[in-house]
Scaffold this motif. Sequence first.
Motif, PDB file in Angstrom:
ATOM      1  N   ARG A 115       0.686  -1.167   0.019  1.00  0.00           N
ATOM      2  CA  ARG A 115      -0.084  -0.135  -0.150  1.00  0.00           C
ATOM      3  C   ARG A 115       0.888   1.271  -0.007  1.00  0.00           C
ATOM      4  NH1 ARG A 115      -5.239  -0.902   1.201  1.00  0.00           N
ATOM      5  NH2 ARG A 115      -5.435   1.144   0.081  1.00  0.00           N
ATOM      6  N   GLY A 116       2.033   1.130   0.327  1.00  0.00           N
ATOM      7  CA  GLY A 116       2.960   2.226   0.341  1.00  0.00           C
ATOM      8  C   GLY A 116       2.971   3.391   1.250  1.00  0.00           C
ATOM      9  N   PHE A 117       2.301   2.903   2.501  1.00  0.00           N
ATOM     10  CA  PHE A 117       2.094   3.991   3.603  1.00  0.00           C
ATOM     11  C   PHE A 117       3.220   4.091   4.455  1.00  0.00           C
ATOM     12  CE2 PHE A 117      -2.415   3.222   2.566  1.00  0.00           C
ATOM     13  CZ  PHE A 117      -2.814   4.349   2.332  1.00  0.00           C
ATOM     14  N   SER A 118       4.046   2.964   4.577  1.00  0.00           N
ATOM     15  CA  SER A 118       4.996   2.596   5.695  1.00  0.00           C
ATOM     16  C   SER A 118       6.637   2.668   5.220  1.00  0.00           C
ATOM     17  CB  SER A 118       4.927   1.463   6.362  1.00  0.00           C
ATOM     18  OG  SER A 118       5.922   1.114   7.228  1.00  0.00           O
ATOM     19  N   PHE A 119       7.153   3.711   6.079  1.00  0.00           N
ATOM     20  CA  PHE A 119       8.813   3.890   5.868  1.00  0.00           C
ATOM     21  C   PHE A 119       9.527   2.731   6.436  1.00  0.00           C
ATOM     22  CE2 PHE A 119       7.130   6.777   9.270  1.00  0.00           C
ATOM     23  CZ  PHE A 119       7.684   6.116  10.377  1.00  0.00           C
ATOM     24  N   MET A 120       8.810   1.832   7.211  1.00  0.00           N
ATOM     25  CA  MET A 120       9.480   0.817   7.793  1.00  0.00           C
ATOM     26  C   MET A 120       9.784  -0.577   6.991  1.00  0.00           C
ATOM     27  SD  MET A 120      10.218   2.124  10.578  1.00  0.00           S
ATOM     28  CE  MET A 120      10.864   0.892  11.749  1.00  0.00           C
ATOM     29  N   HIS A 192      17.828  14.968   6.345  1.00  0.00           N
ATOM     30  CA  HIS A 192      17.410  15.631   7.750  1.00  0.00           C
ATOM     31  C   HIS A 192      18.413  15.715   8.541  1.00  0.00           C
ATOM     32  CE1 HIS A 192      14.701  16.188  11.022  1.00  0.00           C
ATOM     33  NE2 HIS A 192      13.763  16.026  10.419  1.00  0.00           N
ATOM     34  N   PRO A 193      18.876  17.224   9.425  1.00  0.00           N
ATOM     35  CA  PRO A 193      19.998  17.201   9.998  1.00  0.00           C
ATOM     36  C   PRO A 193      20.040  16.917  11.520  1.00  0.00           C
ATOM     37  CG  PRO A 193      18.807  19.447   9.812  1.00  0.00           C
ATOM     38  CD  PRO A 193      18.168  18.416   8.787  1.00  0.00           C
ATOM     39  N   LYS A 194      18.596  16.453  12.053  1.00  0.00           N
ATOM     40  CA  LYS A 194      18.448  16.406  13.408  1.00  0.00           C
ATOM     41  C   LYS A 194      16.982  15.899  13.676  1.00  0.00           C
ATOM     42  CE  LYS A 194      18.553  18.833  17.975  1.00  0.00           C
ATOM     43  NZ  LYS A 194      18.853  20.090  18.473  1.00  0.00           N
ATOM     44  N   TRP A 195      16.987  14.700  14.435  1.00  0.00           N
ATOM     45  CA  TRP A 195      15.608  14.306  14.628  1.00  0.00           C
ATOM     46  C   TRP A 195      15.700  13.576  15.956  1.00  0.00           C
ATOM     47  CZ3 TRP A 195      18.958  12.179  10.977  1.00  0.00           C
ATOM     48  CH2 TRP A 195      19.337  10.950  11.303  1.00  0.00           C
ATOM     49  N   LYS A 199      12.127   8.682  17.146  1.00  0.00           N
ATOM     50  CA  LYS A 199      10.906   8.538  15.914  1.00  0.00           C
ATOM     51  C   LYS A 199      11.823   8.383  14.745  1.00  0.00           C
ATOM     52  CE  LYS A 199       6.873  11.169  17.364  1.00  0.00           C
ATOM     53  NZ  LYS A 199       6.251  12.203  17.082  1.00  0.00           N
ATOM     54  N   HIS A 200      11.370   7.586  13.725  1.00  0.00           N
ATOM     55  CA  HIS A 200      12.137   7.783  12.479  1.00  0.00           C
ATOM     56  C   HIS A 200      12.090   9.212  11.874  1.00  0.00           C
ATOM     57  CE1 HIS A 200      13.236   6.716   8.442  1.00  0.00           C
ATOM     58  NE2 HIS A 200      13.531   5.529   8.711  1.00  0.00           N
ATOM     59  N   PRO A 201      13.168   9.524  11.171  1.00  0.00           N
ATOM     60  CA  PRO A 201      13.363  11.123  10.718  1.00  0.00           C
ATOM     61  C   PRO A 201      11.981  11.198   9.435  1.00  0.00           C
ATOM     62  CG  PRO A 201      15.226   9.637   9.862  1.00  0.00           C
ATOM     63  CD  PRO A 201      14.629   8.863  10.963  1.00  0.00           C
ATOM     64  N   ALA A 202      11.695   9.948   8.801  1.00  0.00           N
ATOM     65  CA  ALA A 202      10.512  10.204   7.845  1.00  0.00           C
ATOM     66  C   ALA A 202       9.375  10.335   8.408  1.00  0.00           C
ATOM     67  CB  ALA A 202      10.819   9.111   6.632  1.00  0.00           C
ATOM     68  N   THR A 203       9.196  10.191   9.652  1.00  0.00           N
ATOM     69  CA  THR A 203       7.750   9.998  10.168  1.00  0.00           C
ATOM     70  C   THR A 203       6.804  11.482   9.752  1.00  0.00           C
ATOM     71  OG1 THR A 203       8.666   8.959  12.129  1.00  0.00           O
ATOM     72  CG2 THR A 203       6.368   9.880  12.609  1.00  0.00           C
ATOM     73  N   LYS A 204       7.296  12.449  10.022  1.00  0.00           N
ATOM     74  CA  LYS A 204       6.517  13.551   9.576  1.00  0.00           C
ATOM     75  C   LYS A 204       6.178  13.593   8.093  1.00  0.00           C
ATOM     76  CE  LYS A 204       7.559  16.220  13.943  1.00  0.00           C
ATOM     77  NZ  LYS A 204       8.117  17.595  14.410  1.00  0.00           N
TER      78      LYS A 204
END
Length: 309
Positions: A115-120, A192-195, A199-204
Amino acid sequence: MTEQFSHETVLLHETVDALQPKDGVYIDGTFGRGGHTRLLLSKVSPNSTLIVFDKDPLAIAEAQSLKAEDDRVQIIQAGFAQMAQEIEQRGLSGQVDGILLDLGVSSPQLDDARRGFSFMSDGPLDMRMNPDTGMSAADWIANVREDDLANVLFQYGDERFSRRIAKGIVMARQQQAITRTLQLAEIIKASHPKWDHKKHPATKSFQAIRIFINGELDELDAVLQGSLKILKPGGRLAVISFHSLEDRAVKQFIRLQANGPELPPGLPVMESSIEKLLKPVGKAIKPSAQEVAVNVRSRSATLRIAERL
């Protein structure tokens, strides 16, 4: 054989109980895998009707199975933005006893990499609630202007590094088409310089793209406005949201309909002449510590309830 994905229904009893189920017409605007619907069916009378909405073909297939077991179920394959129109066509405007909305993406949608929703997990970069209509995330990312992409990441994801991430995505797509979820996640991570390392940096960013692709906030606004025409006096609206943008929209809508429109100071208007269409029921409800321990995805859920006046 179809692969099965588990789904823990969030705030199950709190949400169904908020509708005060009895004899009448009820709507589950986000059927998903039917957790709320099944509990509602167990509590309403044999003469009741339960109308379920969903855009996802897999959810509709699940609803069809439930309808085969219980003919009180009526199915509409559409987004809840079309709810007012669909209910009007059935001659039920102003006759509905309860509307339930469980916003956002379901666990089966997240867990199914296709479905392509997850970055995991790796899958095609789609993110559409209904993969048969509209533009996929991959197609949008292939053509969107950098400034527009940055604005989406900031507006819908509250991503403070939206411009750096948008620049990284645009540079990456010049080298190779971005068509996979993990591919996009790695590009975002590198940009992403800082997260927060919890949380995974791609979450937002993934949240923002999903909300935009599916027009989720516009649909939410449409169904909230439509609920005023759908519900009978005393009918209940119960909405579960999962992030601040959704919850803010629901909270502000209920407050506006409970207080009436804002008027200029000093305007000679009597309180009795201000049209008030809803009253809030109790305070916002959050999942218990026990529920969060069982289903960590429930931790960000907020339930708000209102009653039609």
